[in-house]
Design an enzyme around this catalytic site. Structure first.
Site, PDB file in Angstrom:
ATOM      1  N   LYS A   1       1.050   4.139  -2.898  1.00 42.36           N
ATOM      2  CA  LYS A   1       0.705   5.546  -2.659  1.00 42.36           C
ATOM      3  C   LYS A   1       1.909   6.457  -2.889  1.00 42.36           C
ATOM      4  CE  LYS A   1      -3.658   4.935  -1.663  1.00 42.36           C
ATOM      5  NZ  LYS A   1      -4.718   5.465  -2.507  1.00 42.36           N
TER       6      LYS A   1
ATOM      7  N   TYR B   1       0.830  -1.215   0.000  1.00 37.56           N
ATOM      8  CA  TYR B   1       0.000   0.000   0.000  1.00 37.56           C
ATOM      9  C   TYR B   1       0.864   1.265   0.000  1.00 37.56           C
ATOM     10  CZ  TYR B   1      -3.759   3.156   1.578  1.00 37.56           C
ATOM     11  OH  TYR B   1      -4.671   4.184   1.693  1.00 37.56           O
TER      12      TYR B   1
HETATM   13  P1  NAP Z   1     -13.278   2.185   1.202  1.00 34.79           P
HETATM   14  O1  NAP Z   1     -14.350   2.694   2.099  1.00 34.79           O
HETATM   15  O2  NAP Z   1     -12.759   0.809   1.379  1.00 34.79           O
HETATM   16  O3  NAP Z   1     -13.733   2.417  -0.311  1.00 34.79           O
HETATM   17  C1  NAP Z   1     -12.900   2.035  -1.365  1.00 34.79           C
HETATM   18  C2  NAP Z   1     -13.527   2.479  -2.657  1.00 34.79           C
HETATM   19  O4  NAP Z   1     -12.654   2.133  -3.730  1.00 34.79           O
HETATM   20  C3  NAP Z   1     -14.856   1.801  -2.909  1.00 34.79           C
HETATM   21  O5  NAP Z   1     -15.776   2.766  -3.388  1.00 34.79           O
HETATM   22  C4  NAP Z   1     -14.530   0.790  -4.009  1.00 34.79           C
HETATM   23  O6  NAP Z   1     -15.592   0.570  -4.898  1.00 34.79           O
HETATM   24  C5  NAP Z   1     -13.421   1.500  -4.738  1.00 34.79           C
HETATM   25  N1  NAP Z   1     -12.629   0.565  -5.524  1.00 34.79           N
HETATM   26  C6  NAP Z   1     -11.783  -0.408  -5.077  1.00 34.79           C
HETATM   27  N2  NAP Z   1     -11.255  -1.084  -6.110  1.00 34.79           N
HETATM   28  C7  NAP Z   1     -11.775  -0.520  -7.245  1.00 34.79           C
HETATM   29  C8  NAP Z   1     -11.603  -0.774  -8.622  1.00 34.79           C
HETATM   30  N3  NAP Z   1     -10.801  -1.742  -9.062  1.00 34.79           N
HETATM   31  N4  NAP Z   1     -12.286   0.006  -9.512  1.00 34.79           N
HETATM   32  C9  NAP Z   1     -13.110   0.991  -9.082  1.00 34.79           C
HETATM   33  N5  NAP Z   1     -13.300   1.264  -7.777  1.00 34.79           N
HETATM   34  C10 NAP Z   1     -12.654   0.521  -6.874  1.00 34.79           C
HETATM   35  O7  NAP Z   1     -11.984   3.119   1.316  1.00 34.79           O
HETATM   36  P2  NAP Z   1     -11.817   4.661   1.683  1.00 34.79           P
HETATM   37  O8  NAP Z   1     -11.311   4.719   3.058  1.00 34.79           O
HETATM   38  O9  NAP Z   1     -13.007   5.423   1.293  1.00 34.79           O
HETATM   39  O10 NAP Z   1     -10.576   5.004   0.731  1.00 34.79           O
HETATM   40  C11 NAP Z   1     -10.709   5.826  -0.421  1.00 34.79           C
HETATM   41  C12 NAP Z   1      -9.314   6.234  -0.875  1.00 34.79           C
HETATM   42  O11 NAP Z   1      -8.673   6.933   0.188  1.00 34.79           O
HETATM   43  C13 NAP Z   1      -8.405   5.051  -1.194  1.00 34.79           C
HETATM   44  O12 NAP Z   1      -7.557   5.381  -2.284  1.00 34.79           O
HETATM   45  C14 NAP Z   1      -7.579   4.893   0.071  1.00 34.79           C
HETATM   46  O13 NAP Z   1      -6.344   4.275  -0.181  1.00 34.79           O
HETATM   47  C15 NAP Z   1      -7.422   6.342   0.471  1.00 34.79           C
HETATM   48  N6  NAP Z   1      -7.094   6.532   1.888  1.00 34.79           N
HETATM   49  C16 NAP Z   1      -7.945   6.130   2.865  1.00 34.79           C
HETATM   50  C17 NAP Z   1      -7.599   6.325   4.208  1.00 34.79           C
HETATM   51  C18 NAP Z   1      -8.494   5.931   5.351  1.00 34.79           C
HETATM   52  O14 NAP Z   1      -8.047   6.049   6.502  1.00 34.79           O
HETATM   53  N7  NAP Z   1      -9.725   5.515   5.140  1.00 34.79           N
HETATM   54  C19 NAP Z   1      -6.368   6.902   4.500  1.00 34.79           C
HETATM   55  C20 NAP Z   1      -5.521   7.285   3.471  1.00 34.79           C
HETATM   56  C21 NAP Z   1      -5.898   7.099   2.173  1.00 34.79           C
HETATM   57  P3  NAP Z   1     -16.437  -0.815  -4.919  1.00 34.79           P
HETATM   58  O15 NAP Z   1     -17.001  -0.967  -3.542  1.00 34.79           O
HETATM   59  O16 NAP Z   1     -17.454  -0.557  -5.965  1.00 34.79           O
HETATM   60  O17 NAP Z   1     -15.469  -1.899  -5.271  1.00 34.79           O
END
Ligand code: NAP
Length: 246
Positions: free
Chosen positions: A158, A154
């Site tokens: 990133k 990861y």
């Molecule tokens: P999440 O709740 O697990 O949601 C992930 C999203 O990514 C879902 O909408 C999923 O869609 C989509 N996704 C995954 N694989 C995909 C693919 N192959 N094609 C299209 N869509 C895809 O995660 P989140 O926390 O909202 O994270 C969103 C972003 O923020 C990510 O890039 C994550 O790395 C980043 N981020 C999150 C955090 C945190 O603490 N939450 C921290 C730093 C960065 P489906 O359900 O339709 O598959």
């Protein structure tokens, strides 16, 4: 603020992507709500936007697939004529210590987080160059800035997104396109719900604000970067992390 703008947000059915879609729509953008597996969630986001007077459509596409992503961007351009805002939010985790990490765990995370971001940028940049305008915002992570034990795949993905962002910013600035990254810290979504209480407590102890962030707090920054208020900002990594990385 974003009236008349066409915005594509990847992974917008849930979590941070959902809030970004709602925020962009609230500010006047027409939003393409991309999802991979969560059709019902994406339809709910579209319903919420339209009930609040905004405009949005759901769009299924696996961003890890080069040709599927090409087809999605072509269809968007054919139907709506332009693409003004691209938010690369789709992302996954498959955490493990390096000595236990499988090849599949490494590849899957890189394919979605890094290659997925390349795929959309690769196909959208031609249109934005033609338009001589566009805003790209890539969702990175503090893991890509600081590194994080248990997240070799990861963090590498990133950090790759950050390198891609800076390179795209340099390549596309002369064409009037802004490319920036937002690096969230620990945000309350399904991605962090799975962490054990011990891991959460340890994380909070490293955050000056002593709490996890909310998806809305990330969405506000993305919306700013998508607007003309950010016209002179490019190649930056804005950490939305309660002060973790400084
Ligand atoms: P999440 O709740 O697990 O949601 C992930 C999203 O990514 C879902 O909408 C999923 O869609 C989509 N996704 C995954 N694989 C995909 C693919 N192959 N094609 C299209 N869509 C895809 O995660 P989140 O926390 O909202 O994270 C969103 C972003 O923020 C990510 O890039 C994550 O790395 C980043 N981020 C999150 C955090 C945190 O603490 N939450 C921290 C730093 C960065 P489906 O359900 O339709 O598959």
């Amino acid at each position: 603020m974003l009236n008349g703008k066409i915005a594509l947000v990847t992974g917008a059915g849930r979590g941070i992507g959902r809030e970004i879609a709602l925020e962009l729509a609230k500010n006047g953008a027409f939003v393409i709500v991309n999802y991979n597996g969560s059709r019902e969630h994406a339809e709910e986001v579209v319903k919420t936007i339209t009930e609040n007077g905004g405009e949005a459509v759901p769009f299924q596409c696996n961003v890890a697939d080069f040709s599927e992503t090409s087809a999605m961007i072509q269809e968007v351009i054919q139907k709506y004529g332009h693409l003004d805002i691209l938010v690369n939010n789709a992302g996954i985790t498959k955490d493990n210590l390096i000595m236990k990490m499988s090849e599949e765990e490494f590849d899957r995370v890189l394919e979605t987080n890094l290659k997925g971001t390349f795929n959309t940028i690769r196909h959208a940049s031609r249109q934005m160059v033609k338009q001589k305008s566009g805003k790209m915002i890539n969702i990175a992570s503090v893991s890509g800035v600081l590194g994080n034990a248990g997240q070799a795949n990861y963090a590498a993905s990133k950090a790759g997104v950050i390198g891609l962002t800076k390179t795209m910013a340099r390549e596309l600035a002369a064409r009037g396109i802004n490319v920036n990254a937002v690096a969230p810290g620990f945000i309350n979504t399904e991605m962090t719900q799975v962490l054990s209480d011990a891991v959460k407590e340890q994380a909070v102890s490293q955050i000056p604000f002593r709490r996890f962030g909310e998806a809305k707090e990330v969405a506000k920054v993305v919306s700013f970067l998508a607007s003309d208020a950010a016209s002179y900002i490019t190649g930056q990594v804005i950490c939305v992390d309660g002060g973790m990385a400084m």
